[in-house]
Enzyme design. Sequence first.
Site, mmCIF file in Angstrom:
data_model
loop_
_atom_site.group_PDB
_atom_site.id
_atom_site.type_symbol
_atom_site.label_atom_id
_atom_site.label_comp_id
_atom_site.label_asym_id
_atom_site.label_seq_id
_atom_site.Cartn_x
_atom_site.Cartn_y
_atom_site.Cartn_z
ATOM 1 N N GLN A 57 2.160 -5.952 -3.313
ATOM 2 C CA GLN A 57 2.576 -6.065 -1.908
ATOM 3 C C GLN A 57 3.876 -5.265 -1.690
ATOM 4 O OE1 GLN A 57 1.458 -9.347 -3.463
ATOM 5 N NE2 GLN A 57 -0.463 -8.509 -2.810
ATOM 6 N N LYS A 94 1.890 2.256 -5.069
ATOM 7 C CA LYS A 94 2.412 1.720 -6.338
ATOM 8 C C LYS A 94 1.485 2.058 -7.502
ATOM 9 C CE LYS A 94 2.421 -2.372 -4.373
ATOM 10 N NZ LYS A 94 2.148 -2.006 -2.964
ATOM 11 N N ARG A 108 -10.009 -2.771 5.978
ATOM 12 C CA ARG A 108 -9.531 -2.783 7.364
ATOM 13 C C ARG A 108 -8.698 -1.537 7.663
ATOM 14 N NH1 ARG A 108 -6.329 -8.399 7.605
ATOM 15 N NH2 ARG A 108 -5.776 -7.730 5.505
ATOM 16 N N ASP A 167 0.810 -1.225 0.000
ATOM 17 C CA ASP A 167 0.000 0.000 0.000
ATOM 18 C C ASP A 167 0.838 1.267 0.000
ATOM 19 O OD1 ASP A 167 -2.206 -1.663 0.117
ATOM 20 O OD2 ASP A 167 -2.284 -1.599 2.307
ATOM 21 N N THR A 182 3.013 -12.481 2.802
ATOM 22 C CA THR A 182 2.156 -13.088 1.791
ATOM 23 C C THR A 182 2.898 -14.302 1.214
ATOM 24 O OG1 THR A 182 0.707 -12.642 -0.086
ATOM 25 C CG2 THR A 182 2.909 -11.629 -0.160
ATOM 26 N N GLY A 238 -4.416 -4.246 -3.794
ATOM 27 C CA GLY A 238 -5.414 -3.214 -4.090
ATOM 28 C C GLY A 238 -4.648 -1.969 -4.466
ATOM 29 N N HIS A 239 -4.619 -1.651 -5.746
ATOM 30 C CA HIS A 239 -3.827 -0.514 -6.222
ATOM 31 C C HIS A 239 -4.771 0.599 -6.654
ATOM 32 C CE1 HIS A 239 -0.195 -3.351 -7.168
ATOM 33 N NE2 HIS A 239 -0.602 -3.405 -5.921
ATOM 34 N N THR A 240 -4.606 1.757 -6.031
ATOM 35 C CA THR A 240 -5.514 2.866 -6.297
ATOM 36 C C THR A 240 -4.902 3.845 -7.295
ATOM 37 O OG1 THR A 240 -6.062 2.684 -3.966
ATOM 38 C CG2 THR A 240 -6.995 4.565 -5.149
ATOM 39 N N LEU A 283 3.796 12.476 1.224
ATOM 40 C CA LEU A 283 4.523 13.450 2.050
ATOM 41 C C LEU A 283 3.542 14.432 2.683
ATOM 42 C CD1 LEU A 283 7.454 14.198 2.828
ATOM 43 C CD2 LEU A 283 7.444 15.842 0.951
ATOM 44 N N ARG A 330 2.219 -28.834 -6.385
ATOM 45 C CA ARG A 330 1.947 -29.416 -7.719
ATOM 46 C C ARG A 330 0.566 -30.036 -7.820
ATOM 47 N NH1 ARG A 330 7.397 -32.543 -7.183
ATOM 48 N NH2 ARG A 330 6.534 -32.472 -5.099
ATOM 49 N N THR A 379 -7.551 -0.980 0.683
ATOM 50 C CA THR A 379 -8.235 -0.898 -0.616
ATOM 51 C C THR A 379 -8.977 -2.203 -0.905
ATOM 52 O OG1 THR A 379 -6.350 0.432 -1.330
ATOM 53 C CG2 THR A 379 -7.818 -0.304 -3.054
HETATM 54 P P1 GDP Z 1 -0.701 0.422 -3.547
HETATM 55 O O1 GDP Z 1 -1.279 -0.862 -3.087
HETATM 56 O O2 GDP Z 1 0.778 0.490 -3.305
HETATM 57 O O3 GDP Z 1 -1.038 0.762 -4.977
HETATM 58 O O4 GDP Z 1 -1.342 1.555 -2.629
HETATM 59 P P2 GDP Z 1 -2.916 1.689 -2.237
HETATM 60 O O5 GDP Z 1 -3.639 2.181 -3.415
HETATM 61 O O6 GDP Z 1 -3.398 0.456 -1.583
HETATM 62 O O7 GDP Z 1 -2.831 2.766 -1.077
HETATM 63 C C1 GDP Z 1 -2.295 4.037 -1.272
HETATM 64 C C2 GDP Z 1 -3.374 5.068 -0.960
HETATM 65 O O8 GDP Z 1 -2.774 6.341 -0.835
HETATM 66 C C3 GDP Z 1 -4.423 5.213 -2.038
HETATM 67 O O9 GDP Z 1 -5.643 5.540 -1.452
HETATM 68 C C4 GDP Z 1 -3.891 6.357 -2.878
HETATM 69 O O10 GDP Z 1 -4.917 7.052 -3.583
HETATM 70 C C5 GDP Z 1 -3.299 7.231 -1.817
HETATM 71 N N1 GDP Z 1 -2.156 8.053 -2.233
HETATM 72 C C6 GDP Z 1 -1.161 7.755 -3.119
HETATM 73 N N2 GDP Z 1 -0.252 8.751 -3.144
HETATM 74 C C7 GDP Z 1 -0.657 9.676 -2.256
HETATM 75 C C8 GDP Z 1 -0.128 10.924 -1.802
HETATM 76 O O11 GDP Z 1 0.944 11.367 -2.198
HETATM 77 N N3 GDP Z 1 -0.847 11.600 -0.849
HETATM 78 C C9 GDP Z 1 -2.009 11.135 -0.343
HETATM 79 N N4 GDP Z 1 -2.630 11.854 0.580
HETATM 80 N N5 GDP Z 1 -2.539 9.965 -0.743
HETATM 81 C C10 GDP Z 1 -1.876 9.242 -1.671
HETATM 82 P P1 IMO Z 2 -0.797 -4.125 -2.286
HETATM 83 O O1 IMO Z 2 -0.337 -4.692 -3.604
HETATM 84 C C1 IMO Z 2 -0.951 -4.514 2.053
HETATM 85 C C2 IMO Z 2 -1.006 -8.578 3.683
HETATM 86 C C3 IMO Z 2 -2.254 -8.992 4.400
HETATM 87 C C4 IMO Z 2 -1.649 -9.940 5.425
HETATM 88 C C5 IMO Z 2 -0.551 -10.638 4.636
HETATM 89 C C6 IMO Z 2 -0.958 -11.976 4.043
HETATM 90 O O2 IMO Z 2 -2.083 -3.407 -2.349
HETATM 91 O O3 IMO Z 2 0.309 -3.357 -1.640
HETATM 92 P P2 IMO Z 2 -2.521 -12.660 1.994
HETATM 93 O O4 IMO Z 2 -3.977 -12.413 1.754
HETATM 94 O O5 IMO Z 2 -1.614 -12.140 0.932
HETATM 95 O O6 IMO Z 2 -2.221 -14.104 2.322
HETATM 96 O O7 IMO Z 2 -2.197 -11.845 3.360
HETATM 97 O O8 IMO Z 2 -0.215 -9.745 3.594
HETATM 98 N N1 IMO Z 2 -1.205 -8.059 2.288
HETATM 99 C C7 IMO Z 2 -1.142 -6.777 1.954
HETATM 100 N N2 IMO Z 2 -0.991 -5.672 2.716
HETATM 101 N N3 IMO Z 2 -1.020 -4.403 0.713
HETATM 102 C C8 IMO Z 2 -1.151 -5.492 -0.069
HETATM 103 O O9 IMO Z 2 -1.111 -5.435 -1.402
HETATM 104 C C9 IMO Z 2 -1.252 -6.753 0.553
HETATM 105 N N4 IMO Z 2 -1.422 -8.009 0.103
HETATM 106 C C10 IMO Z 2 -1.376 -8.804 1.170
HETATM 107 O O10 IMO Z 2 -2.895 -7.903 5.006
HETATM 108 O O11 IMO Z 2 -1.038 -9.208 6.450
HETATM 109 MG MG MG Z 3 -2.802 -1.551 -1.838
#
Ligand code: GDP
Ligand code: IMO
Ligand code: MG
Length: 416
Positions: free
Chosen positions: A220, A16, A299, A13, A235, A40-42, A328, A140, A295
């Site tokens: 991740q 990315k 949680r 999170d 994971t 979950g990539h936003t 930042l 396997r 995302t």
């Molecule tokens: P990812 O899994 O690495 O793609 O990240 P997520 O999407 O799960 O979580 C990052 C969250 O931070 C998302 O809600 C983004 O929209 C938000 N986000 C990303 N860059 C920034 C930033 O520079 N500032 C703020 N306030 N939010 C950001």
């Molecule tokens: P992105 O790509 C944050 C965490 C879960 C748990 C552990 C194992 O959005 O950064 P799993 O379901 O993979 O067996 O869970 O890994 N986890 C993540 N935490 N961002 C993720 O993906 C995650 N994918 C798995 O919360 O602690």
């Molecule tokens: Mg994420």
Amino acid sequence: MLADQIVGLQWGDEGKGKIVDLMAKDYDMVCRFAGGHNAGHTVVVEGVKYALHLIPSGVLNPNAINVIGNGVVLSPDNLIDKEMSQFENIEKRLFISDKAHLVLDYHALIDQAKEKLKGKNAIGTTGKGIGPAYADKISRVGHRVGELLDPGKLAGKIMEYFEQNRAIFDVYGIDTPDREALTKQLQGYKAKLEGMITNTTNLVQDALGENKRVLLEGAQGTMLDIDHGTYPYVTSSTTISAGACSGLGINPKQIGKVTGIAKAYCTRVGNGPFPSEDFGKEGDRLREKGHEFGTTTGRPRRCGWFDAVAAKEAVRVNGCDQLALMKLDVLDGFEQVKVCVAYEVDGKRVDYIPYDLEDAKPVYESFAGWEKVEGISEYEQLPQNAKNYISELEKLVGTKVGIISTSPDRKDTIVL
Ligand code: GDP
Ligand code: IMO
Ligand code: MG
């Protein structure tokens, strides 16, 4: 041509999705190589928010081809119902490896049942079936996307799997599926996905051979990597940069620039060690300001300070050429900003990740805060204290900061 890569340096999170989307305009192909719909990539473009789980975050760039590589575990349900439906004509620009393993209903049921049995020792997985799907692959006994092309045969194999594992399924309280209903479900997947299933190793290799620009999107983060993370609270895949080689069928010499993505602070969702977690008001403030809620699962994320020890190790393991420093703006208005620069383990100061991070206590250094960086897109406009913070982090983690993000929106980004 070499493939460039983005990879998470913390516990996932990091942001990315935002950076892949931003970079995608300069690429012909964006590829996922690991993880599944636990990710979950936003992406936020002009105020519109997209949550991607399996489809690469390059999808909003209409010119890029998107690839789901063999290292991914794929839930057809999630892909078809929750993701493909958001985009028009996605069938024409999404390709799925025939060697990717399937995440089926029973994987999620096993995941949830196992977590329940673990009680207080639960990993805190996303409950999506990721661990059981990768376990089947390594044992396997998994099923691959290519098998969807013959739904009748695949249904037969799944029925056999249930027969062989009946005793285990009984413990978990999971019923054997009805064969006819299962065949119908698999036929439905075939009808939707058939045109996209292919040998993606050839696709990526041919693209690189033709000097096309390829971007590799990590899922991740390094601290969740099956080998280099905080095992067993990790994971089940190789999340580090090396995962792209096996997860796509490219060789190490084909990897170009690696950008490590890290928040300007730290979060973790799920259980396991997190030395710089802040249990007090400042942690709550980071969660509220940063909207730190998952995302994928919604949680609340655990929040704390930037862990420079973990980030330094992650930079080394991934071979990062630069850092993208995210969120930042969430540190705006803090009088002091803390950074974990070492750990204390058994009364001794260590500056590396110990075998067991559980008992490591953070050693902090504090830096002067700043008023506001939110929305800034030019480095010169950053307050001096924010610039100081960035250069201190560069020294601590051993690489330069090349991208600074100051809001969720694509446009609020400083590219140095
Ligand atoms: P990812 O899994 O690495 O793609 O990240 P997520 O999407 O799960 O979580 C990052 C969250 O931070 C998302 O809600 C983004 O929209 C938000 N986000 C990303 N860059 C920034 C930033 O520079 N500032 C703020 N306030 N939010 C950001
Ligand atoms: P992105 O790509 C944050 C965490 C879960 C748990 C552990 C194992 O959005 O950064 P799993 O379901 O993979 O067996 O869970 O890994 N986890 C993540 N935490 N961002 C993720 O993906 C995650 N994918 C798995 O919360 O602690
Ligand atoms: Mg994420």
